[in-house]
Scaffold this motif. Structure first.
Motif, mmCIF file in Angstrom:
data_model
loop_
_atom_site.group_PDB
_atom_site.id
_atom_site.type_symbol
_atom_site.label_atom_id
_atom_site.label_comp_id
_atom_site.label_asym_id
_atom_site.label_seq_id
_atom_site.Cartn_x
_atom_site.Cartn_y
_atom_site.Cartn_z
ATOM 1 N N LYS A 188 0.834 -1.132 -0.016
ATOM 2 C CA LYS A 188 0.232 -0.109 -0.019
ATOM 3 C C LYS A 188 0.818 1.317 0.057
ATOM 4 O O LYS A 188 1.109 2.006 1.081
ATOM 5 C CB LYS A 188 -0.884 -0.152 1.008
ATOM 6 C CG LYS A 188 -2.119 -0.815 1.008
ATOM 7 C CD LYS A 188 -3.200 -0.337 2.266
ATOM 8 C CE LYS A 188 -4.628 -0.446 1.878
ATOM 9 N NZ LYS A 188 -5.468 -0.357 2.727
ATOM 10 N N PRO A 189 1.402 1.588 -1.055
ATOM 11 C CA PRO A 189 2.343 2.769 -1.114
ATOM 12 C C PRO A 189 1.815 4.048 -0.828
ATOM 13 O O PRO A 189 0.700 4.086 -0.975
ATOM 14 C CB PRO A 189 2.703 2.671 -2.731
ATOM 15 C CG PRO A 189 2.069 1.520 -3.499
ATOM 16 C CD PRO A 189 1.313 1.077 -2.574
ATOM 17 N N SER A 190 2.365 4.814 -0.409
ATOM 18 C CA SER A 190 2.052 6.260 0.158
ATOM 19 C C SER A 190 1.399 6.917 -1.240
ATOM 20 O O SER A 190 2.010 7.018 -2.277
ATOM 21 C CB SER A 190 3.178 7.237 0.766
ATOM 22 O OG SER A 190 3.077 8.508 0.276
ATOM 23 N N LEU A 191 0.172 7.683 -1.180
ATOM 24 C CA LEU A 191 -0.231 8.249 -2.276
ATOM 25 C C LEU A 191 0.607 9.327 -2.566
ATOM 26 O O LEU A 191 0.508 9.766 -3.808
ATOM 27 C CB LEU A 191 -1.731 8.562 -2.075
ATOM 28 C CG LEU A 191 -2.937 7.574 -1.881
ATOM 29 C CD1 LEU A 191 -4.139 8.070 -1.476
ATOM 30 C CD2 LEU A 191 -2.780 6.684 -2.940
ATOM 31 N N ARG A 192 0.961 10.020 -1.917
ATOM 32 C CA ARG A 192 1.937 11.093 -1.958
ATOM 33 C C ARG A 192 3.289 10.821 -2.961
ATOM 34 O O ARG A 192 3.502 11.402 -3.944
ATOM 35 C CB ARG A 192 2.340 11.912 -0.862
ATOM 36 C CG ARG A 192 3.386 13.315 -1.096
ATOM 37 C CD ARG A 192 3.985 13.612 0.197
ATOM 38 N NE ARG A 192 4.840 14.905 -0.196
ATOM 39 C CZ ARG A 192 5.885 14.794 -0.711
ATOM 40 N NH1 ARG A 192 6.628 13.605 -0.970
ATOM 41 N NH2 ARG A 192 6.627 16.021 -1.062
ATOM 42 N N GLU A 193 3.666 9.597 -2.759
ATOM 43 C CA GLU A 193 4.907 9.202 -3.346
ATOM 44 C C GLU A 193 4.505 8.688 -4.727
ATOM 45 O O GLU A 193 5.405 8.683 -5.657
ATOM 46 C CB GLU A 193 5.552 8.113 -2.345
ATOM 47 C CG GLU A 193 6.003 8.788 -1.122
ATOM 48 C CD GLU A 193 6.809 10.299 -1.085
ATOM 49 O OE1 GLU A 193 7.499 10.327 -2.397
ATOM 50 O OE2 GLU A 193 6.643 10.911 -0.144
ATOM 51 N N MET A 194 3.440 7.976 -4.571
ATOM 52 C CA MET A 194 2.864 7.383 -5.853
ATOM 53 C C MET A 194 2.769 8.694 -6.938
ATOM 54 O O MET A 194 3.152 8.484 -8.217
ATOM 55 C CB MET A 194 1.550 7.030 -5.806
ATOM 56 C CG MET A 194 1.423 5.776 -5.159
ATOM 57 S SD MET A 194 2.261 4.397 -6.189
ATOM 58 C CE MET A 194 0.787 3.995 -7.312
ATOM 59 N N ASP A 195 2.118 9.837 -6.566
ATOM 60 C CA ASP A 195 2.250 10.826 -7.600
ATOM 61 C C ASP A 195 3.558 11.427 -7.927
ATOM 62 O O ASP A 195 3.660 11.789 -9.099
ATOM 63 C CB ASP A 195 1.372 12.083 -6.930
ATOM 64 C CG ASP A 195 -0.227 11.861 -6.988
ATOM 65 O OD1 ASP A 195 -0.439 10.910 -7.666
ATOM 66 O OD2 ASP A 195 -1.032 12.775 -6.513
ATOM 67 N N VAL A 196 4.446 11.473 -6.832
ATOM 68 C CA VAL A 196 5.771 11.956 -7.166
ATOM 69 C C VAL A 196 6.376 11.209 -8.421
ATOM 70 O O VAL A 196 6.985 11.353 -9.469
ATOM 71 C CB VAL A 196 6.710 11.957 -5.942
ATOM 72 C CG1 VAL A 196 8.058 12.246 -6.423
ATOM 73 C CG2 VAL A 196 6.240 12.985 -5.137
ATOM 74 N N MET A 197 5.922 9.719 -8.269
ATOM 75 C CA MET A 197 6.763 8.826 -9.252
ATOM 76 C C MET A 197 5.797 8.869 -10.615
ATOM 77 O O MET A 197 6.594 8.913 -11.443
ATOM 78 C CB MET A 197 6.432 7.471 -8.637
ATOM 79 C CG MET A 197 6.947 6.401 -9.625
ATOM 80 S SD MET A 197 6.521 4.473 -8.976
ATOM 81 C CE MET A 197 4.866 4.931 -8.940
ATOM 82 N N ILE A 198 4.561 8.921 -10.408
ATOM 83 C CA ILE A 198 3.884 8.601 -11.836
ATOM 84 C C ILE A 198 3.891 10.146 -12.598
ATOM 85 O O ILE A 198 3.830 9.894 -13.786
ATOM 86 C CB ILE A 198 2.562 7.955 -11.871
ATOM 87 C CG1 ILE A 198 1.613 8.761 -10.832
ATOM 88 C CG2 ILE A 198 2.466 6.644 -11.512
ATOM 89 C CD1 ILE A 198 0.117 8.397 -10.898
ATOM 90 N N HIS A 246 -4.530 13.200 -3.564
ATOM 91 C CA HIS A 246 -3.367 12.557 -4.574
ATOM 92 C C HIS A 246 -4.069 11.381 -5.172
ATOM 93 O O HIS A 246 -4.683 10.664 -4.862
ATOM 94 C CB HIS A 246 -2.382 11.837 -3.560
ATOM 95 C CG HIS A 246 -1.292 12.933 -3.034
ATOM 96 N ND1 HIS A 246 -0.368 13.528 -3.902
ATOM 97 C CD2 HIS A 246 -1.077 13.524 -1.500
ATOM 98 C CE1 HIS A 246 0.322 14.682 -3.119
ATOM 99 N NE2 HIS A 246 -0.055 14.437 -1.966
ATOM 100 N N GLY A 247 -3.541 11.365 -6.511
ATOM 101 C CA GLY A 247 -4.275 10.307 -7.648
ATOM 102 C C GLY A 247 -5.478 10.754 -8.046
ATOM 103 O O GLY A 247 -6.063 10.232 -9.052
ATOM 104 N N LYS A 248 -6.130 11.742 -7.460
ATOM 105 C CA LYS A 248 -7.528 11.961 -7.935
ATOM 106 C C LYS A 248 -7.736 13.625 -7.881
ATOM 107 O O LYS A 248 -8.995 14.061 -7.361
ATOM 108 C CB LYS A 248 -8.665 11.168 -7.794
ATOM 109 C CG LYS A 248 -8.756 11.140 -6.498
ATOM 110 C CD LYS A 248 -10.229 10.291 -6.184
ATOM 111 C CE LYS A 248 -10.090 10.214 -4.319
ATOM 112 N NZ LYS A 248 -11.315 9.450 -4.171
#
Ligand code: ADP
Ligand code: ASP
Ligand code: MG
Length: 409
Positions: A60-70, A108-110
């Motif tokens: 369950k990765p952090s949504l903040r870090e997901m955004d930094v990545m994608i 984050h994410g949406k």
């Protein structure tokens, strides 16, 4: 001279060759005297690749870090496209969402776009540059990188077009317009010359992934002239318009057919039939931040009733857990569900003046022996839930029944 915002999707910038082709196309508009702002997606497959990578590191990765990545996918393509433009003698400069800045909320994410400062873009246009902007991403008020949800580059493009009061927003993709249904599923689907915002909103919200729903909402709200076109084939594409042509003789009753395989169905049985029962069942689902789509409550027998509703596939496991807990609390019977359902919808403003559309739909499905599990309607739409394995058959049968098939070549 026009100011045009152009968006190129993942497949259109999917290889160095395609990026060069896109640059050539933009150079053509420039040569004709237009000012051009370009929004690009990540190279096709890149966003999925990054998402899979995260799964290998954390469940369950952090949504903040997901955004930094994608957000990196789009940062690559803005730079590559600017380089390709420069190489063709066209001055161009790239911007990430945060550099513009495109300010969003912190979901984050949406994330939703709150404001766009168009100063930098105008300065660059005035200096004679093509401005290349990363789609799909923004920055929140605290400076965190955010993303707008899958397909979000469409929304970046429309929002920029609105902020700049562009003459047109052109969405370039791998099909030459909006079709009566997904041409990958129905080869005899036909390109629509035009479609109303109202219909496009329904199509997008009912699962047609050709345009992100929010981009259509934005375009309708800010009156942005919006057109869907093929990146590499000449043609008029499809214009999304406010004009509903209701009085036109050629107005078809049904404009399009949408389908969505990403839904799941849940049923709770033996629910005591007392006032407030719908709230007791659906309240906890909403409290868990799960969007509910269709709802059916059966007629009560023996003072108990069955209750069925649909949610997105992604929320299915969570929804089942919540519903099981509710069943215990309110003394209901068993809870069951399945993700192998699909929703098929017919859409058209022509329905307003043509009764009997729903029965034509039901008849066509009956002829194919497809069982309808749930039904919902609005003024310009009829949706049914069916077994997922029949979705393509259903869409084809409806396409034929409503006379949408292209003539045989
Ligand atoms: P992009 O990467 O350019 O954003 P998308 O994959 O998001 O492209 O959207 C284009 C795809 O949408 C088409 O390849 C097509 O399969 C699909 N699609 C779904 N419904 C429709 C429709 N009604 N008309 C045209 N394309 C549709
Ligand atoms: N790259 C993002 C996605 O794949 C955004 C977009 O393509 O519009 O969803
Ligand atoms: Mg898309």
């Amino acid at each position: 001279m026009a100011l045009i915002v152009q968006k190129f999707g993942g497949t259109s910038v999917g290889s160095p060759e395609r990026i060069a082709q896109v640059a050539e196309k933009i150079a053509g508009f420039r040569a004709a005297g237009d000012e051009v702002v370009v929004v690009v997606s990540a190279m096709s497959g890149e966003t999925n690749r990054l998402l899979a990578l995260a799964q290998q590191v954390a469940h369950k990765p952090s949504l903040r870090e997901m955004d930094v990545m994608i957000a990196t996918g789009e940062q690559v393509t803005i730079a590559l496209l600017s380089m390709a433009l420069n190489a063709q003698g066209v001055p161009a400069v790239s911007f990430t969402g945060a550099q513009i800045p495109i300010v969003t909320d912190s979901e984050h994410g949406k994330a939703r776009i709150l404001s766009i400062d168009e100063t930098a873009v105008r300065e660059q246009l005035n200096a004679g540059n093509v401005v290349v902007v990363a789609g799909f991403q923004g920055v929140d008020e605290q400076g965190n990188i955010t993303t707008l949800g899958r397909g979000g580059s469409d929304t970046t493009a429309v929002a920029l077009a609105a902020a700049l009061q562009a003459d047109e927003c052109q969405i370039y993709t791998d099909v030459d317009g909006v079709y009566t249904t997904d041409p990958r599923v129905v080869p005899r689907a036909q390109r629509l010359e035009r479609i109303t915002f109202e219909e496009m909103l329904e199509m997008a919200s009912l699962g047609s992934k050709i345009l992100q729903l929010r981009s259509v909402e934005f375009a309708g709200k800010y009156n942005v002239p919006l057109r869907v076109l093929h990146s590499f084939k000449e043609g008029p594409g499809t214009l999304i318009t406010t004009d509903d042509h209701e009085d036109s003789m050629e107005q078809p009753i049904i404009s399009g057919i949408a389908f969505n395989r990403d839904e799941a169905k849940l049923t709770i049985r033996g629910v005591p039939d007392t006032p407030g029962v719908a709230f007791k069942i659906l309240g906890p689902i909403s409290a868990a931040n799960i969007d509910i789509d269709m709802i059916v409550q059966n007629v009560a027998q023996d003072n108990t009733t069955d209750f069925t509703f649909t949610v997105g596939n992604v929320d299915y496991d969570k929804a089942i857990d919540v519903l099981k807990a509710t069943a215990q609390d309110i003394g209901a019977g068993d809870v069951s569900g399945t993700t192998s359902i699909a929703k098929v919808s017919i859409v058209g403003v022509g329905m307003r003046s043509h009764p009997g559309v729903a029965s034509t739909m039901f008849e066509a499905l009956a002829k194919e022996n497809i069982n309808i599990q749930m039904i919902s309607t609005s003024e310009i739409r009829v949706s049914v839930v069916i077994d997922e394995k029949y979705v393509e058959l259903a869409v084809r049968a409806l396409h034929t029944a409503f006379g949408l098939d292209a003539p045989n070549p």
